[in-house]
Design an enzyme around this catalytic site. Structure first.
Site, PDB file in Angstrom:
ATOM      1  CB  THR A 137     -11.302  -1.924   2.395  1.00  0.00           C
ATOM      2  OG1 THR A 137     -10.348  -2.867   1.884  1.00  0.00           O
ATOM      3  CG2 THR A 137     -12.694  -2.261   1.875  1.00  0.00           C
ATOM      4  CG  HIS A 138      -5.860  -0.756   1.048  1.00  0.00           C
ATOM      5  ND1 HIS A 138      -5.264  -0.009   0.057  1.00  0.00           N
ATOM      6  CD2 HIS A 138      -5.991  -2.003   0.530  1.00  0.00           C
ATOM      7  CE1 HIS A 138      -5.026  -0.767  -0.999  1.00  0.00           C
ATOM      8  NE2 HIS A 138      -5.471  -1.983  -0.751  1.00  0.00           N
ATOM      9  CG  HIS A 173      -6.589  -8.064  -2.293  1.00  0.00           C
ATOM     10  ND1 HIS A 173      -7.045  -7.288  -3.331  1.00  0.00           N
ATOM     11  CD2 HIS A 173      -7.254  -7.636  -1.192  1.00  0.00           C
ATOM     12  CE1 HIS A 173      -7.948  -6.430  -2.872  1.00  0.00           C
ATOM     13  NE2 HIS A 173      -8.100  -6.625  -1.585  1.00  0.00           N
ATOM     14  CG  HIS A 230      -8.702  -7.618   3.246  1.00  0.00           C
ATOM     15  ND1 HIS A 230      -7.977  -6.484   3.503  1.00  0.00           N
ATOM     16  CD2 HIS A 230      -9.144  -7.508   1.966  1.00  0.00           C
ATOM     17  CE1 HIS A 230      -7.973  -5.710   2.422  1.00  0.00           C
ATOM     18  NE2 HIS A 230      -8.678  -6.315   1.474  1.00  0.00           N
ATOM     19  CG  HIS A 235     -11.747  -7.764  -1.199  1.00  0.00           C
ATOM     20  ND1 HIS A 235     -11.241  -6.767  -0.389  1.00  0.00           N
ATOM     21  CD2 HIS A 235     -12.902  -8.172  -0.615  1.00  0.00           C
ATOM     22  CE1 HIS A 235     -12.060  -6.582   0.639  1.00  0.00           C
ATOM     23  NE2 HIS A 235     -13.066  -7.421   0.524  1.00  0.00           N
ATOM     24  CG  HIS A 241      -0.952  -3.568   2.506  1.00  0.00           C
ATOM     25  ND1 HIS A 241      -2.135  -4.052   2.006  1.00  0.00           N
ATOM     26  CD2 HIS A 241      -0.445  -2.760   1.544  1.00  0.00           C
ATOM     27  CE1 HIS A 241      -2.333  -3.549   0.790  1.00  0.00           C
ATOM     28  NE2 HIS A 241      -1.320  -2.764   0.492  1.00  0.00           N
TER      29      HIS A 241
END
Length: 261
Positions: free
Chosen positions: A200-201, A95, A97, A120, A65
């Site tokens: 956030t996931h 990582h 987004h 992040h 993802h």
């Protein structure tokens, strides 16, 4: 922290996560919209201090993802201190987004304004816990620096990361990624907002003290396209690009956002 039962499309995306992860509707979920007029200036907040040793950079991995750049975290060579923290937090990973268009790929927003992407940088509380695995579910376990990314000029500081993506085109691929200091990706001003939130996931643990930089960094349209060219499938199956991996903002539910400035 990844599992195949969730993603970002209609059938398994953020609107569905609460079915498998009820904490998705919790009181301390992230990301949030930062309303600048309601953020409280807090004079007790210290300046953010990052000290990252480039020798701790280890590898880059396609997790299906997104992609992660991981660091050696068996000692305190790379740490975050200051800000709202009394403890030191050890660098573990960074990582990004992004979204299917340049208009909206960030997770946090500021006064409703959406950004093109978000970096992040993830740290865990090495003063209190012995590993990321132990810290990840604890209220004071994680500290994440969030940097909003605005589409515009190409950002040369991203180049080393982008150049590594060809080696991790498909899910599960990993490659060495060494001699890198992620503080080079931070904006020149480290003024920040901070609040208590979550991953956030999934598993969406409410274990993150967020540090959101007030100043954004740039990213070009072409650089964003390189993020989207990564594939969420394993090698040999139909190519499915990672078009987006950003969760919509969640309600503050009475939380205070503090400002260092």
């Amino acid at each position: 922290m990844a599992s195949p039962d969730w993603g970002y499309d209609d059938k398994n995306g953020p609107e569905q996560w609460s079915k498998l992860y009820p904490i998705a509707n919790g009181n301390n979920q992230s990301p949030v919209d930062i309303k600048t007029s309601e953020a409280k200036h807090d004079t007790s907040l210290k300046p953010i201090s990052v000290s990252y040793n480039p020798a701790t950079a280890k590898e880059i991995i396609n997790v299906g993802h997104s992609f992660h750049v991981n660091f050696e975290d068996n000692d305190n060579r790379s740490v975050l201190k200051g800000g709202p923290f009394s403890d030191s937090y050890r660098l573990f990973q960074f990582h990004f987004h992004w979204g299917s268009s340049n208009e909206y790929g960030s997770e946090h927003t500021v006064d409703g304004v959406k950004y093109s992407s978000e970096l992040h940088i993830v740290h865990w509380n090495s003063a209190k816990y012995s590993s990321l695995a132990e810290a990840v579910s604890k209220a004071d376990g994680l500290a994440v620096i969030g940097v909003l990314m605005k589409v515009g000029e190409a950002n040369p500081k991203l180049q080393k990361v982008l150049d590594a993506l060809h080696a991790i085109k498909t899910k599960g691929k990993r490659a060495p990624f060494t001699n890198f200091d992620p503080s080079t990706l931070l904006p020149s001003s480290l003024d920040f907002w901070t609040y208590s939130g979550s991953l956030t996931h999934p598993p969406l643990y409410e274990s993150v003290t967020w540090i959101i930089c007030k100043e954004s960094i740039s990213v070009s349209s072409e650089q964003l396209a390189q993020f989207r060219s990564l594939l969420s499938n394993v090698e040999g199956s139909n190519p499915v690009p990672i078009q987006r991996n950003n969760r919509p903002t969640q309600p503050l539910k009475g939380r205070t956002v503090r400002a260092s400035f």
